[in-house]
Design an enzyme around this catalytic site. Structure first.
Site, PDB file in Angstrom:
ATOM      1  N   ARG A 189       0.826  -1.211   0.000  1.00 33.54           N
ATOM      2  CA  ARG A 189       0.000   0.000   0.000  1.00 33.54           C
ATOM      3  C   ARG A 189       0.854   1.253   0.000  1.00 33.54           C
ATOM      4  NH1 ARG A 189      -2.442   1.162   5.980  1.00 33.54           N
ATOM      5  NH2 ARG A 189      -0.807   0.188   7.202  1.00 33.54           N
ATOM      6  N   GLU A 220     -19.201   5.202  -0.842  1.00 35.82           N
ATOM      7  CA  GLU A 220     -18.450   4.560  -1.923  1.00 35.82           C
ATOM      8  C   GLU A 220     -19.182   4.588  -3.251  1.00 35.82           C
ATOM      9  OE1 GLU A 220     -19.078   3.257   1.069  1.00 35.82           O
ATOM     10  OE2 GLU A 220     -17.092   3.302   2.015  1.00 35.82           O
TER      11      GLU A 220
END
Lengths: 313, 280
Positions: free
Chosen positions: A8, A56
């Protein structure tokens, strides 16, 4: 043991670098920028960063609007949220409308291990892979993440880019190039082929080492692009080695194993053993322990190889 | 506020009536489609396409054009009729609605029809997409405006309010939403299925400038669209009170006409009523 590097973090760095190289790149996040590491982009390019909060579905459609106007939006959140909560937005406005949206799916597979099954993503690939017009890319290590981000940005069309939260052994060197749609042969061998994606690629290489000690020569192929999948490389491997093992941090239904079996079922039927999470939810636990418990260990790949070889005619 | 002459208002009212006739012809020809919500929004769409929007039919991709998103995509026949009358494509195409190989899909498809800005029809998408367009315009320093036509049943979807929050956060005064508030949805009256009231207060509490109008009063529609362009640092929603099935007596306020095509007799009566303007 190879060096461990955070996937990440590599993603966050790559995105910030991309922001410098391409002013059309914009980034959206749904209140998890500290997790997905998009904060690195935000710090450098605050005007091109949009935090939508815990919304989202909205994030995906806003990204669609930005793409319609010529921007290259990277929409970031956890894989399960973008692939499942926002699935209809992704289907209708990204895939069907063929908008140039990049869905960056972080915390993939079991990598958000301690948050438990609510946060694991083990069926996202099955969902996004079934969408027409969608390209699906899964990075295997930190180097590949860095190479994949600009490749995904340059690629014209919807992309689902799956990135693990974890620190993962580095398997590629800096000369590695990501060509979307092309598999990578990492090791030659004639007895069986181990086809891996994501963090399982490194495990396939380890499994090949162990198999060698048993006198089995395993070919190892990395499939970073699940769709469109490199059919020719897989068919060639099936013809030349006669047995296939797939390995993925995902359910055995509908992901890499499904994709490989679909190709080989019609073009070159050989035994295909799918290493992945059985049709079950996992549980909370340390990441490594979860990978072992749910069938994603190196020993699972080795056992799969033995079974696939035994099933050869 | 701009001045709107009697001639302009009369011309746009005629345009709206022609759009309604086109809608009925198309849906009758296709034996399928959604007349009610197309008829209710016809005045709004006429005002947009024949006066308010900056468009160039010879250049559907003109970067400076205003963007219109038909979020209530089941009113596709209305959008197609407007695009056709505005010169984006020939009228022969209207007869192909919902046929195999047609460029006029059941719901708008941006890849198949010139002038369609965004694929829509699965409800709930348009406002968020409009937020993205409006943000992009701001990033680019572009002057174009974004318009989103919402159904009233549609704003029962949570994502509408996610997008509404975001539009206010970013102060998107280049974004105008228009609510086609006909109070009828597929299953019945909106105020019974899932009440929206107090709808004006809802938008205001989300940080929007609101304008409430009779959505069949052409002058008020034009004034509201103008007013929205002068609002600073806030998005605007025009709450347009309309009549589902407007202009066809037996379709008005009937949820049964949300999504069914007229038969031959019904078609003849509907077109005759629209021609005479008995209800308009």
């Amino acid at each position: 043991m190879a060096e461990l590097r955070s996937m990440r973090k590599a993603y966050g760095e790559a995105l910030a670098e991309l922001g410098a190289a391409n002013p059309d790149v914009v980034v959206l996040d749904a209140d998890v920028s500290a997790s997905t590491q998009t904060w690195m982009f935000r710090e450098k390019y605050p005007d091109r960063f949009f935090n939508v909060g815990v919304a989202e579905a909205n994030m995906v459609d806003v990204a669609v609007g930005l793409a319609l106007a010529g921007k290259i939006p990277f929409a970031n959140t956890f894989a399960f949220l973008v692939a499942l909560r926002a699935a209809e937005q992704v289907r209708t406005c990204v895939a069907y409308a063929r908008t140039n949206v990049k869905l960056a799916a972080g915390y993939a597979g079991l990598s958000d291990a301690l948050d438990g099954p609510t946060h694991h993503a083990i069926c996202d690939l099955a969902v996004v892979r079934s969408l027409p017009n969608m390209t699906v890319v899964v990075a295997a290590d930190a180097v590949e993440v860095k190479k994949a981000v600009p490749a995904v940005a340059e690629y014209d069309g919807p992309v689902y880019l799956r990135v693990s939260r974890a620190e993962v052994p580095v398997i590629f060197d800096e000369r590695h190039e990501v060509h979307i749609g092309q598999g990578v042969t990492l090791r030659e061998g004639g007895d069986v082929t181990l086809v891996g994606t994501g963090i399982m690629v490194g495990r396939c290489l380890e499994a090949a080492e162990r198999l060698k000690r048993e006198g089995i020569e395993a070919r190892v192929i990395e499939i970073h692009t699940l769709k469109p999948i490199d059919e020719e490389l897989i068919v060639q491997a099936a013809r030349e080695t006669g047995a296939i093992v797939t390995a993925e941090e995902h359910s055995v239904i509908g992901g890499l194993g499904g994709a490989v079996a679909e190709v080989l079922g019609s073009r070159c039927p050989v035994p295909v053993w799918r290493v992945g999470i059985a049709d079950t939810f996992a549980e909370t636990g340390p990441y490594e322990a979860l990978l072992e418990r749910y069938g994603l260990g190196v020993t699972d790949i080795v056992a799969g190889a033995r079974r696939a070889i035994a099933a050869k005619k | 506020m701009g001045f709107h002459s009697e001639d302009l208002v009369r011309d746009l009212t005629d345009r709206a009536r022609n759009l309604r006739i086109r809608v009925i012809e198309m849906i009758y020809g296709a034996r399928s489609g959604h007349p009610g919500g197309s008829l209710s929004a016809a005045d709004i769409v006429a005002a947009l396409y024949f006066h308010h929007l900056r468009l160039d039919p010879t250049r559907p991709d003109w970067p400076e054009r205003d963007r219109f998103i038909l979020s209530k995509g089941h009113a596709a026949p209305l959008l197609y009729a407007a695009l056709c009358e505005r010169g984006f494509f020939d009228s022969e195409r209207l007869a192909t609605l919902r046929r195999l190989d047609s460029k006029l899909q059941g719901h708008p498809d941006r890849l198949k029809t010139e002038g369609v800005e965004m694929t829509a029809g699965a409800l709930g998408h348009g406002l968020a997409v409009g937020v993205g367009l409006a943000l992009a315009a701001r990033l680019d320093g572009a002057a174009y405006r974004t318009y989103v036509l919402l159904g009233d049943g549609e704003i029962q979807a949570g994502i509408i309010w996610e997008a509404a929050m975001m539009a206010a956060k970013y102060g998107l005064d280049n974004l105008t939403a228009i609510l086609d508030y006909n109070d009828v949805q597929l299953d019945g009256p909106v105020h019974e299925i899932m009440p929206l009231e107090p709808v004006k207060a809802k938008w205001e509490s989300f940080g929007w400038h609101t304008i409430e109008i009779d959505g069949h009063n052409m002058r008020r529609i034009l004034e509201a669209l103008d007013e929205a362009t002068h609002v600073h640092a806030r998005p605007t929603v025009i709450i347009a009170h309309t009549v589902k099935g407007k202009g066809v007596s037996f379709m008005e306020n009937k949820s049964t006409w949300h999504g069914r095509a007229p038969g031959e007799e019904e078609y003849k009566i509907a077109v005759a009523e629209l021609r005479e303007g008995v209800n308009g």
